[in-house]
Scaffold this active site. Structure first.
Site, short mmCIF file in Angstrom:
data_model
loop_
_atom_site.label_atom_id
_atom_site.label_comp_id
_atom_site.label_asym_id
_atom_site.label_seq_id
_atom_site.Cartn_x
_atom_site.Cartn_y
_atom_site.Cartn_z
N ARG A 81 0.84 -1.20 0.00
CA ARG A 81 0.00 0.00 0.00
C ARG A 81 0.87 1.24 0.00
NH1 ARG A 81 -4.94 2.25 2.59
NH2 ARG A 81 -4.89 4.38 1.80
N ARG A 90 -5.75 1.58 -4.74
CA ARG A 90 -4.89 0.94 -3.76
C ARG A 90 -4.96 -0.57 -3.86
NH1 ARG A 90 -8.29 4.16 0.48
NH2 ARG A 90 -8.06 5.50 -1.26
N ASP A 93 -6.87 -1.58 1.32
CA ASP A 93 -7.24 -0.55 2.27
C ASP A 93 -7.97 -1.26 3.40
OD1 ASP A 93 -7.70 2.02 3.36
OD2 ASP A 93 -9.67 2.11 2.42
N ASP A 95 -9.74 -0.41 7.01
CA ASP A 95 -10.20 0.64 7.93
C ASP A 95 -10.79 0.01 9.18
OD1 ASP A 95 -9.53 2.82 6.30
OD2 ASP A 95 -11.47 2.79 5.29
#
Length: 171
Positions: A81, A90, A93, A95
């Site tokens: 990344r 990307r 990712d 989160d």
């Protein structure tokens, strides 16, 4: 319960999600890793890029939120990344969406994720995992929040059961 959102739109997107899940299971979540279906979703923020594959995972962790963030950043870095462009393409990712009912606002980390209640690409996978989970700040269930979002085009690419089968065969 820890909830994470995963997305990829570079390289072999499905393989990226599988690898991220393998690492999450080994480093962050011990025991059962619950996986949502995998959805193809339009990009958010920067519309000039390929669609994403998105999903969510959940499980129990002994780590503090800051430790989870540190592990997530290491996984993303290990997987290639690059944080060159906000909301850009990307490889992976990851989160942090929710860690139980924890509410946290530091320069490094905000929990719940500040946009979790507004992004259907987060809420739709959350419906697979915990439709009645109540957002600790908004005070609404994932179902109520998803119903309030504007409709976006989603295409289920792989069911949760199919993804788990792939993940289990690769571990």
């Amino acid at each position: 319960m820890l909830f994470l959102s995963l997305g990829s739109n570079e390289g072999h997107e499905l393989e990226n999600l599988l690898e991220a899940c393998r690492q999450i299971k080994g480093k962050i979540i011990r025991g059962n890793l619950k996986c949502s279906a995998v959805y193809e979703t339009p990009p958010w923020g920067n519309l000039n890029q390929k669609p994403f594959l998105n999903m969510a995972v959940a499980g129990e962790t002994q780590l503090l939120p800051e430790q989870v963030l540190e592990e997530v950043l290491q996984i993303e870095q290990k997987m290639g990344r690059l944080r060159a462009e906000k909301w850009g393409s990307r490889m992976i990712d990851i989160d942090l969406l929710f860690q139980g009912r924890v509410v946290l606002n530091t320069p490094e980390l905000t929990l719940p994720h500040p946009f979790a209640d507004q992004r259907l690409f987060v809420l739709k996978p959350m419906l697979d995992l915990a439709p009645d989970f109540i957002h600790p700040v908004a005070g609404k269930t994932m179902r109520e929040l998803a119903d309030a979002c504007l409709e976006e085009h989603f295409k289920e690419k792989m069911t949760a059961a199919e993804f788990r089968q792939l993940l289990n065969s690769a571990i």
